[in-house]
Design an enzyme around this catalytic site. Structure first.
Site, PDB file in Angstrom:
ATOM      1  N   CYS A 183     -37.444  18.915  50.158  1.00 50.03           N
ATOM      2  CA  CYS A 183     -36.963  18.984  48.775  1.00 50.03           C
ATOM      3  C   CYS A 183     -36.280  20.306  48.469  1.00 50.03           C
ATOM      4  CB  CYS A 183     -38.112  18.738  47.800  1.00 50.03           C
ATOM      5  SG  CYS A 183     -39.472  19.921  47.926  1.00 50.03           S
ATOM      6  N   GLU A 221     -42.674  17.970  40.283  1.00 48.41           N
ATOM      7  CA  GLU A 221     -41.965  18.694  41.329  1.00 48.41           C
ATOM      8  C   GLU A 221     -40.875  17.772  41.852  1.00 48.41           C
ATOM      9  OE1 GLU A 221     -42.503  21.664  41.521  1.00 48.41           O
ATOM     10  OE2 GLU A 221     -44.490  21.879  40.644  1.00 48.41           O
TER      11      GLU A 221
END
Length: 470
Positions: free
Chosen positions: A249, A215
């Site tokens: 993010c 990720e």
């Protein structure tokens, strides 16, 4: 546990031995582990929030509740409601040529899962994958970030209280420990962090052919479409950018908007910022940048863009406070791809505005850059929405809002290309941390013997029939 290499290997060995003794835990055992995690979150909620805030310098408790505690509890309760169903084998019929045989896929725990946690959401990005790993019947080793030392130590201590040592083990330590951790022969490794570090993690995992879920990040665009509700778009983009001071993010990294709306965006953004963070609340409800190094990096990105010809428009009065690492939200106008702020993931409260003359130009701009982790589209025309969805790549998409696709248990969360590989959350996470073992079960009465050697006329007739059957 701040462990040298031999201790890490010994811990993994002990956990793997425990998994061998109980390779397919029943639902009651899995549910008990999930409920222990739920109790820990509820009972330690305030202590966790305090530790995170101390690590950051200031992180509003409200944001920790909303962005870390709530999605963790929600994910836990979703797994508790649905996990027993996820465990059931999925049965089906074999192909026509093989009837009356049957087939099924049996979810089997992978074993010991490694989880590497970043500093920006240290609780949720530890607990989220842990939920899926436990629901799938695994054990887990978790490497916490050295940039959140107080929370990491507290989380390790509390996991030691709520879990057996061979169920969940938390590792603390510096980058050398993280490097050693990523090279362990886990049964699956999940890493959340930067693309640059993701390369190193994948290389380390490749030594043991450890499957990985990465990720990562990237530059997630927010498109303001020609038929967007403009004020709504500005508010939701600013919200997604400014919670946790942009240290998210999937925060909008830059905005693509019609060239003639730049002035409108600037004025609306100043109104929204003042409404979201009035003067009296900025010191407590606006997060600090987590470390001095990250603060200096963000200031450098902004200042170098201005030196190269961009225009900076602050959304707060009063400027920055380096002592408390408070970096005011800033729009950057007149940017181009030669600037570092348009090449690197920003990960802070700087928001470049990129203009377009036509939506085709905006779509082409996104397509000419690495696939982002998230894409945000503000648009009310259905055909335009479908067009953007069809012609762009991103790990996940939210339409007419920001961030919220990550909180949907029915959607996998993950990246694509340079923003990551694989996904988790909900049933998708259960499957990520399970081996979906295929099983073919032959019927007592069957005709496979007709295909045995020696090959003669019967065999030829059977093959001719198989070719027609397909």
């Amino acid at each position: 546990m701040n462990a040298p290499d031999n201790d890490l290997h010994q811990t993994l060995l002990l956990m793997r031995q425990a998994q061998v003794q109980d390779p397919l835990p029943g639902w009651p055992a899995r549910a008990a582990r999930l409920r222990a995690l739920e109790r820990m979150l509820l009972e330690q909620r305030e202590a966790f929030a305090d530790a995170i805030s101390t690590d950051f310098g200031n992180r509003p408790r409200e944001e920790t509740d909303l962005l870390e505690i709530f999605p963790s509890l929600s994910g836990l309760r979703h797994a508790l409601r649905h996990g027993r169903r996820w465990m059931r084998p999925r049965r089906g019929m074999a192909g026509m040529a093989f009837l009356p045989a049957g087939i099924m896929t049996v979810p089997q725990p992978r074993g010991v899962i490694g989880i590497i946690v970043p500093w920006n959401y240290p609780l949720y990005l530890a607990v989220g994958p842990l939920i899926d790993a436990l629901a799938a019947g695994n054990r887990a080793m978790i490497k916490m970030s050295e940039f959140t030392p107080r929370f990491s130590a507290l989380f390790a201590e509390q996991c030691g209280r709520y879990f057996k040592a061979d169920e969940v083990r938390v590792i603390t330590g510096d980058a050398d420990v993280a490097q050693a951790f990523s090279g362990l022969p886990f049964d699956h490794l999940l890493f959340t962090g930067s693309t640059a570090v993701g390369h190193h993690v994948m290389r380390a995992a490749a030594q043991h052919l450890t499957p990985v879920t990465l990720e990562l990040g990237g530059k997630s665009p927010a498109i303001v479409g020609p038929n967007a509700r403009f004020e709504h778009a500005v508010e939701r983009i600013l919200y997604g950018k400014l919670v946790n001071a942009g240290q998210t993010c999937i925060a909008p990294d830059y905005v693509l908007l019609p060239k003639q709306r730049v002035g409108d965006f600037l004025q609306a953004a100043k109104r929204v910022a003042k409404r979201l963070y009035p003067e009296a609340s900025r010191a407590t409800q606006y997060a600090s940048i987590a470390t001095d190094r990250h603060y200096r990096r963000l200031a450098s990105l902004r200042d170098s863009a201005v030196a190269a010809g961009a225009r900076a428009e602050s959304l707060f009065d009063g400027g920055d406070d380096a002592t408390r690492r408070l970096l005011g939200p800033t729009l950057l106008l007149g940017v181009d791809d030669s600037m570092a702020v348009m090449r690197e993931e920003i990960f802070g409260p700087l928001l470049p505005l990129v203009t377009y003359d036509s939506l085709d130009q905006a779509i082409a701009y996104i397509g000419s850059h690495p696939h982002p982790l998230a894409l945000y589209l503000f648009e009310d025309d259905r055909n335009t929405i479908e067009r953007v969805l069809a012609q762009t790549h991103a790990g996940g998409v939210t339409v007419n809002d920001t961030l919220y696709h990550i909180a949907q248990h029915g959607l996998p969360f993950g990246g694509v290309g340079k923003s990551g590989m694989g996904g988790y959350h909900g049933e998708a996470g259960f499957r990520t941390f399970s081996h979906m073992k295929p099983v073919f079960r032959q019927a007592r009465l069957n005709g496979v013997g007709l295909l045995n050697p020696p090959y003669g006329a019967t065999f030829k007739r059977m093959v001719k029939w198989l070719f027609k059957l397909g």
